[in-house]
Design a protein around this motif. Structure first.
Motif, PDB file in Angstrom:
ATOM      1  N   ALA A 168      38.809  18.321  33.316  1.00 50.89           N
ATOM      2  CA  ALA A 168      38.050  19.467  33.824  1.00 50.89           C
ATOM      3  C   ALA A 168      36.849  19.763  32.942  1.00 50.89           C
ATOM      4  N   ILE A 169      37.039  19.721  31.634  1.00 46.24           N
ATOM      5  CA  ILE A 169      35.937  19.993  30.700  1.00 46.24           C
ATOM      6  C   ILE A 169      34.867  18.910  30.790  1.00 46.24           C
ATOM      7  N   SER A 170      35.264  17.673  31.133  1.00 41.68           N
ATOM      8  CA  SER A 170      34.265  16.605  31.276  1.00 41.68           C
ATOM      9  C   SER A 170      33.423  16.800  32.540  1.00 41.68           C
ATOM     10  N   ILE A 171      33.971  17.536  33.517  1.00 38.26           N
ATOM     11  CA  ILE A 171      33.247  17.797  34.763  1.00 38.26           C
ATOM     12  C   ILE A 171      32.494  19.126  34.670  1.00 38.26           C
ATOM     13  N   PHE A 172      33.165  20.147  34.150  1.00 39.43           N
ATOM     14  CA  PHE A 172      32.597  21.484  34.013  1.00 39.43           C
ATOM     15  C   PHE A 172      32.493  21.794  32.528  1.00 39.43           C
ATOM     16  N   ASN A 173      31.614  22.692  32.146  1.00 42.98           N
ATOM     17  CA  ASN A 173      31.625  23.108  30.750  1.00 42.98           C
ATOM     18  C   ASN A 173      32.744  24.137  30.547  1.00 42.98           C
ATOM     19  N   GLU A 174      33.022  24.483  29.305  1.00 41.37           N
ATOM     20  CA  GLU A 174      34.148  25.378  29.017  1.00 41.37           C
ATOM     21  C   GLU A 174      33.973  26.750  29.670  1.00 41.37           C
ATOM     22  N   LYS A 175      32.748  27.267  29.680  1.00 39.86           N
ATOM     23  CA  LYS A 175      32.513  28.579  30.278  1.00 39.86           C
ATOM     24  C   LYS A 175      32.801  28.546  31.784  1.00 39.86           C
ATOM     25  N   TYR A 176      32.310  27.526  32.471  1.00 39.75           N
ATOM     26  CA  TYR A 176      32.526  27.438  33.918  1.00 39.75           C
ATOM     27  C   TYR A 176      34.003  27.189  34.218  1.00 39.75           C
ATOM     28  N   PHE A 177      34.662  26.381  33.401  1.00 43.18           N
ATOM     29  CA  PHE A 177      36.090  26.138  33.617  1.00 43.18           C
ATOM     30  C   PHE A 177      36.888  27.427  33.423  1.00 43.18           C
ATOM     31  N   ALA A 178      36.494  28.249  32.468  1.00 43.81           N
ATOM     32  CA  ALA A 178      37.152  29.553  32.280  1.00 43.81           C
ATOM     33  C   ALA A 178      36.980  30.411  33.535  1.00 43.81           C
ATOM     34  N   GLN A 179      35.806  30.362  34.154  1.00 44.40           N
ATOM     35  CA  GLN A 179      35.577  31.096  35.392  1.00 44.40           C
ATOM     36  C   GLN A 179      36.450  30.567  36.522  1.00 44.40           C
ATOM     37  N   ILE A 180      36.658  29.261  36.568  1.00 44.87           N
ATOM     38  CA  ILE A 180      37.535  28.663  37.579  1.00 44.87           C
ATOM     39  C   ILE A 180      38.965  29.165  37.390  1.00 44.87           C
ATOM     40  N   ILE A 181      39.431  29.194  36.145  1.00 43.17           N
ATOM     41  CA  ILE A 181      40.788  29.676  35.865  1.00 43.17           C
ATOM     42  C   ILE A 181      40.925  31.146  36.274  1.00 43.17           C
ATOM     43  N   ILE A 182      39.908  31.950  36.019  1.00 50.45           N
ATOM     44  CA  ILE A 182      39.943  33.357  36.424  1.00 50.45           C
ATOM     45  C   ILE A 182      40.002  33.457  37.946  1.00 50.45           C
ATOM     46  N   ALA A 183      39.248  32.635  38.654  1.00 53.01           N
ATOM     47  CA  ALA A 183      39.279  32.648  40.127  1.00 53.01           C
ATOM     48  C   ALA A 183      40.664  32.274  40.636  1.00 53.01           C
ATOM     49  N   ILE A 184      41.258  31.238  40.055  1.00 52.76           N
ATOM     50  CA  ILE A 184      42.606  30.811  40.458  1.00 52.76           C
ATOM     51  C   ILE A 184      43.601  31.943  40.218  1.00 52.76           C
ATOM     52  N   THR A 185      43.517  32.566  39.074  1.00 54.21           N
ATOM     53  CA  THR A 185      44.422  33.665  38.734  1.00 54.21           C
ATOM     54  C   THR A 185      44.256  34.839  39.700  1.00 54.21           C
ATOM     55  N   THR A 186      43.035  35.163  40.046  1.00 52.70           N
ATOM     56  CA  THR A 186      42.769  36.257  40.978  1.00 52.70           C
ATOM     57  C   THR A 186      43.336  35.950  42.364  1.00 52.70           C
ATOM     58  N   ILE A 187      43.097  34.736  42.851  1.00 47.64           N
ATOM     59  CA  ILE A 187      43.632  34.325  44.155  1.00 47.64           C
ATOM     60  C   ILE A 187      45.153  34.377  44.140  1.00 47.64           C
ATOM     61  N   ASN A 188      45.761  33.882  43.063  1.00 46.54           N
ATOM     62  CA  ASN A 188      47.221  33.934  42.948  1.00 46.54           C
ATOM     63  C   ASN A 188      47.732  35.372  42.991  1.00 46.54           C
ATOM     64  N   ALA A 189      47.044  36.269  42.308  1.00 41.47           N
ATOM     65  CA  ALA A 189      47.470  37.674  42.294  1.00 41.47           C
ATOM     66  C   ALA A 189      47.399  38.267  43.699  1.00 41.47           C
ATOM     67  N   TRP A 190      46.311  38.039  44.403  1.00 44.97           N
ATOM     68  CA  TRP A 190      46.180  38.576  45.760  1.00 44.97           C
ATOM     69  C   TRP A 190      47.224  37.970  46.687  1.00 44.97           C
ATOM     70  N   ASN A 191      47.512  36.687  46.534  1.00 48.24           N
ATOM     71  CA  ASN A 191      48.556  36.058  47.349  1.00 48.24           C
ATOM     72  C   ASN A 191      49.906  36.703  47.089  1.00 48.24           C
ATOM     73  N   ARG A 192      50.224  36.969  45.835  1.00 45.91           N
ATOM     74  CA  ARG A 192      51.506  37.580  45.501  1.00 45.91           C
ATOM     75  C   ARG A 192      51.606  39.001  46.063  1.00 45.91           C
ATOM     76  N   ILE A 193      50.508  39.744  46.019  1.00 43.40           N
ATOM     77  CA  ILE A 193      50.506  41.092  46.595  1.00 43.40           C
ATOM     78  C   ILE A 193      50.725  41.017  48.103  1.00 43.40           C
ATOM     79  N   ALA A 194      50.009  40.130  48.770  1.00 39.41           N
ATOM     80  CA  ALA A 194      50.138  40.006  50.229  1.00 39.41           C
ATOM     81  C   ALA A 194      51.546  39.578  50.621  1.00 39.41           C
ATOM     82  N   ILE A 195      52.104  38.629  49.917  1.00 34.84           N
ATOM     83  CA  ILE A 195      53.457  38.144  50.230  1.00 34.84           C
ATOM     84  C   ILE A 195      54.494  39.215  49.927  1.00 34.84           C
ATOM     85  N   SER A 196      54.368  39.874  48.805  1.00 36.82           N
ATOM     86  CA  SER A 196      55.345  40.888  48.397  1.00 36.82           C
ATOM     87  C   SER A 196      55.356  42.101  49.309  1.00 36.82           C
TER      88      SER A 196
END
Length: 83
Positions: A48-76
């Protein structure tokens, strides 16, 4: 919109076409989503770091985490996903 941008950014047609069947292919992982299993492997992180820089990869992880949180709220809460 996202597919067009992904192709402009160099994403392969194969990965785009297989998104609908992502669980049946080895082209995608859930390492960040299923962090309790093995976590993010060094191999995946380094790729991932070879494709994206560390800052952009951190943003990707935040997006994944946010989507996961919303999915858990919707399912719950048994709330339907709007169109």
């Amino acid at each position: 919109m996202h597919t067009k941008q992904a192709m402009q950014d160099g994403e392969s047609f194969q990965r785009i076409f297989l998104l609908i069947a992502w669980r049946e292919t080895d082209l995608f992982t859930e390492e960040v989503t299923l962090i309790h299993e093995n976590g993010l492997t060094p191999e995946t992180y380094n790729k991932a770091i070879s494709i994206f820089n560390e800052k952009y990869f951190a943003q990707i992880i935040i997006a994944i985490t946010t989507i996961n949180a919303w999915n858990r709220i919707a399912i719950s809460t048994n709330k339907p996903i709007g169109n």
